[in-house]
Structures are given as structure tokens and as C-alpha cells.
Design a protein around this motif. Structure first.
Motif, mmCIF file in Angstrom:
data_model
loop_
_atom_site.group_PDB
_atom_site.id
_atom_site.type_symbol
_atom_site.label_atom_id
_atom_site.label_comp_id
_atom_site.label_asym_id
_atom_site.label_seq_id
_atom_site.Cartn_x
_atom_site.Cartn_y
_atom_site.Cartn_z
ATOM 1 N N ARG A 74 53.588 36.258 74.656
ATOM 2 C CA ARG A 74 54.268 35.141 75.301
ATOM 3 C C ARG A 74 53.644 34.828 76.657
ATOM 4 N NH1 ARG A 74 58.759 37.324 75.603
ATOM 5 N NH2 ARG A 74 58.901 37.777 77.826
ATOM 6 N N LEU A 75 53.389 35.856 77.445
ATOM 7 C CA LEU A 75 52.802 35.643 78.771
ATOM 8 C C LEU A 75 51.347 35.194 78.659
ATOM 9 C CD1 LEU A 75 54.259 38.744 80.646
ATOM 10 C CD2 LEU A 75 55.025 36.381 80.791
ATOM 11 N N LEU B 215 48.092 27.411 80.448
ATOM 12 C CA LEU B 215 48.877 26.328 81.038
ATOM 13 C C LEU B 215 48.747 26.349 82.553
ATOM 14 C CD1 LEU B 215 52.118 26.534 78.854
ATOM 15 C CD2 LEU B 215 50.207 24.938 78.630
ATOM 16 N N PHE B 216 48.822 27.560 83.131
ATOM 17 C CA PHE B 216 48.693 27.668 84.585
ATOM 18 C C PHE B 216 47.279 27.326 85.045
ATOM 19 C CE2 PHE B 216 52.244 30.878 84.100
ATOM 20 C CZ PHE B 216 53.208 30.018 84.572
ATOM 21 N N GLY C 298 46.820 23.380 84.072
ATOM 22 C CA GLY C 298 47.881 22.458 84.468
ATOM 23 C C GLY C 298 47.522 21.524 85.610
ATOM 24 N N PRO C 299 46.952 22.025 86.705
ATOM 25 C CA PRO C 299 46.661 21.136 87.848
ATOM 26 C C PRO C 299 45.755 19.963 87.484
ATOM 27 C CG PRO C 299 46.505 23.417 88.498
ATOM 28 C CD PRO C 299 46.684 23.429 87.022
ATOM 29 N N ARG C 300 44.835 20.177 86.542
ATOM 30 C CA ARG C 300 43.938 19.083 86.180
ATOM 31 C C ARG C 300 44.742 17.918 85.604
ATOM 32 N NH1 ARG C 300 38.685 19.310 82.142
ATOM 33 N NH2 ARG C 300 38.175 17.098 82.293
ATOM 34 N N TYR C 301 45.678 18.228 84.747
ATOM 35 C CA TYR C 301 46.454 17.168 84.110
ATOM 36 C C TYR C 301 47.506 16.589 85.054
ATOM 37 C CZ TYR C 301 44.165 19.144 80.058
ATOM 38 O OH TYR C 301 43.221 19.603 79.192
ATOM 39 N N LEU C 302 47.763 17.259 86.160
ATOM 40 C CA LEU C 302 48.651 16.717 87.175
ATOM 41 C C LEU C 302 47.879 15.905 88.208
ATOM 42 C CD1 LEU C 302 51.017 19.763 87.820
ATOM 43 C CD2 LEU C 302 51.588 17.647 86.630
ATOM 44 N N THR D 85 43.646 31.746 89.420
ATOM 45 C CA THR D 85 44.766 32.069 88.538
ATOM 46 C C THR D 85 44.482 33.333 87.736
ATOM 47 O OG1 THR D 85 45.261 29.714 88.326
ATOM 48 C CG2 THR D 85 46.250 31.179 86.707
ATOM 49 N N GLN D 86 43.244 33.465 87.254
ATOM 50 C CA GLN D 86 42.885 34.649 86.472
ATOM 51 C C GLN D 86 42.934 35.908 87.329
ATOM 52 O OE1 GLN D 86 39.179 34.288 84.436
ATOM 53 N NE2 GLN D 86 39.532 36.055 83.131
ATOM 54 N N ILE D 87 42.453 35.805 88.566
ATOM 55 C CA ILE D 87 42.517 36.950 89.480
ATOM 56 C C ILE D 87 43.970 37.335 89.739
ATOM 57 C CG2 ILE D 87 42.080 37.690 91.853
ATOM 58 C CD1 ILE D 87 39.492 36.075 91.743
ATOM 59 N N THR D 88 44.812 36.331 89.961
ATOM 60 C CA THR D 88 46.229 36.609 90.199
ATOM 61 C C THR D 88 46.863 37.272 88.979
ATOM 62 O OG1 THR D 88 46.338 34.672 91.624
ATOM 63 C CG2 THR D 88 48.427 35.574 90.858
#
Length: 335
Positions: free
Chosen positions: A32-33, A39-40, A43-47, A99-102
Motif C-alpha cells: 500500500r505504501l 504519486l508523491f 504529483g507536483p508535475r501534474y499540479l 522524495t525517494q531519499i525521504t
């Protein structure tokens, strides 16, 4: 790993559903995660795209309402749109990496801590071979008189009670000592301290009056033969398992035969194994019985002609007759 490592008791006790349910709980959460990470990342690209380019459209409409001449506005807007379009992939890539590092931060922190501890340990060792990553064979530490434990104490991290508390003991060379006690009394911990695998939290371990320190631990271990409770065998030949870490060209066949005779396993190798010392033991010695693995472990301990032989319940898997033979062989080594 727990499921496959304990497959025999799992099957015998019909615990398959319980083990699979335990795995399913973690697997479902991980899946699930894991599905949310893209998405994370994306996501910013599509926003940003609708906001940025929609903003340009709004500016054009606003300027048109104001009656501005498009010939003055469009070049500037075109440059801004082109620059934004070229910068967007780079910004998206940067954000995806952050995001991947986080996402992996927890694992990264643990690995970082492990490296820091390893660096500190190497500094304590002051061993140039360890620092360069090339481990050379150091000559065994020569000792003539005794091993002495002086007020030796040890407490495992996180425990309030000491496993060993101010132990005083003298072991003269060329003698035998049996450490006897109930389960949990610290016998294996005492062995690990003598082997230099654990560092005392109090007191000293003295070899001929000299304390055992990180500097002389490699030389001290070079003269020790150790037979643990659970013998770990490589999925390799018997010869390599007994010589353990010695290059093929340096393995001494005469030495192999001698230590196997002492460990009461030479006759089995010669009569039962068609490939003799070149027989593959299988993963964790799966092709051998518990007693056979124990005797191979003893042969391994004797191969390097140790000055100290440490047996941690090493005859626990042997039958009475074999144990008597092994103990006679060990007794013959005295002196």
C-alpha cells in the motif's frame, strides 16, 4: 526469512497459516505504501503544469481585457513559457529524488549509524589492514603462563542487570577448565569475552599479565580454536570448510587428515563420501548429521594448531560413543 528458516517446525506444528498471516500483515502495508510513492514523486508535475501554464493563459486574457497590444506581450510570455517548460523536468527530477531519499531516510539513518560505529571500531583497532580493507594473517599471540580474569564484568546494552559481575578466574596454560552453570548464567558470554568478541564493561582480561586490547585482539584470536554450539558450514567442500579461509593452494592435505582423525571423522570421510574432502556439504551443512557437523567444527578448530581450544557445548550433538572418542582426542592435545 523466519518462515523458510524454520520450515521444519512450521510444517510439523501446522503453523503455516500463522506465519503467512504475519507475513501478509507486513506485505499488505508495504504494498500500500509502495503504491503511494510514485504519486508523491510525480504529483507536483501534474499540479505545477496546470498552475503555471494556466497562469500564463490568465495573464493573456487579463491583458486582452486591458486592451494591451499582443505584439508587445507575446514575446515575453513565450520566453517565460519556454523556460518554464524546460525547467519543469529538472525540477520534477530533483523533487522525485528528494522524495525517494525521504522515503528511505529511516534505512539510510541506520546504515549511516552502522558505518559510524564501524569507523570508530577501526580507529580503536588501529589496524592498517582493516582500514584498507585487506586483512592479512597476523602471527598468533605467544603466551606461556596464564589467562586471568580480573574483576571482569559485562552488561548487555539496555539491560540493568550485569550478566557477569566481577568475575575473578585464573586459567594456567596447558590445563583444562569446565565452566558449568544453569541456562542464562553467562557461560556463553564468558566465552565471547575470552574470544575478544565482546568488550568488558568492567575489569580486565589479562594474558600473561598483559591486558587484552583492540590492538592485540587479532593476534590473540589467531591462536584460538573455537567450536560453537551451532556449527556454521559454507555451501562448499569439506576441505574449505575445515581450513576455513585458507586459500586452496595453501591447504595442507596432511594437516586435514591429522585434524580429522583427532575429531573422529576421518573414517567417515574416507568410507562414506565418494569425493572425500572435495564433497560439497550443502547449504549450512544440510547433507550432514548434527554430530558430523560438530566433528567438522572441531576439526576446523584444530586445523590452525591453536594454543587455546574453546568448546561452547561442542559435544552436545554427539552420541555417547563419539563423544568419548572426541574427548579422548581433546585430552590427548593437553600440553
Amino acid at each position: 526469512n523466519q518462515l523458510f528458516g524454520a520450515i521444519k517446525p512450521v510444517k510439523v506444528h501446522r503453523a503455516e497459516e500463522h506465519m503467512i498471516a504475519r507475513f501478509w500483515t507486513h506485505s499488505e502495508r508495504f504494498s500500500r505504501l509502495n503504491a503511494r510513492i510514485p504519486l508523491f514523486q510525480n504529483g507536483p508535475r501534474y499540479l505545477i503544469e496546470p498552475i503555471a501554464f494556466g497562469g500564463l493563459v490568465v495573464i493573456v486574457i487579463y491583458l486582452a481585457v486591458q486592451g494591451r497590444d499582443f505584439s508587445d506581450v507575446l514575446p515575453n510570455l513565450g520566453v517565460m513559457a519556454f523556460a518554464g517548460y524546460r525547467l519543469l523536468p529538472a525540477m520534477q527530477l530533483l523533487y522525485g529524488q528528494l522524495t525517494q531519499i525521504t522515503t528511505m531516510r529511516h534505512t539510510l539513518d541506520e546504515v549511516y549509524d552502522e558505518f559510524r560505529e564501524a569507523e570508530q571500531f577501526e580507529e580503536e583497532q588501529r589496524d592498517s589492514a582493516a582500514r584498507t580493507g585487506h586483512f592479512t594473517r597476523v602471527p598468533p599471540l605467544q603466551w606461556e603462563k596464564e589467562i586471568r580474569l580480573s574483576n571482569l564484568s559485562f552488561t548487555y546494552p539496555g539491560n540493568q542487570t550485569a550478566t557477569l559481575d566481577k568475575v575473578n578466574l585464573t586459567i594456567p596454560k596447558n590445563t583444562s577448565l569446565a565452566v558449568v552453570g544453569p541456562t542464562g548464567s553467562g557461560k556463553s558470554t564468558l566465552v565471547d569475552l575470552v574470544l575478544g568478541l565482546l568488550r568488558p564493561t568492567g575489569g580486565e582480561l589479562l594474558i600473561d599479565g598483559q591486558p587484552l586490547t583492540p590492538e592485540n585482539i587479532p593476534a590473540w584470536r589467531a591462536g584460538i580454536g573455537y567450536v560453537p554450539q551451532d556449527i556454521v558450514l559454507l555451501d562448499d567442500t569439506l576441505a574449505r570448510n575445515i581450513a576455513f579461509g585458507v586459500p586452496d593452494e595453501e591447504i595442507d592435505p596432511a594437516r586435514l587428515e591429522s585434524v580429522c582423525r583427532s575429531a573422529q571423522i576421518f573414517e567417515f570421510i574416507q568410507s562414506e563420501l565418494p569425493q572425500k574432502f572435495q564433497t560439497i556439504t550443502g547449504e549450512r551443512g544440510v547433507r550432514l548429521s548434527g554430530g558430523q557437523k560438530q566433528r567438522i567444527g572441531l576439526a576446523r578448530a584444530l586445523y590452525h594448531n591453536p594454543t587455546l581450544l574453546v568448546l561452547d557445548e561442542a559435544t552436545s550433538a554427539l552420541d555417547t560413543k563419539t563423544e568419548d572418542g572426541v574427548m579422548q582426542a581433546i585430552a590427548s592435545l593437553s600440553g
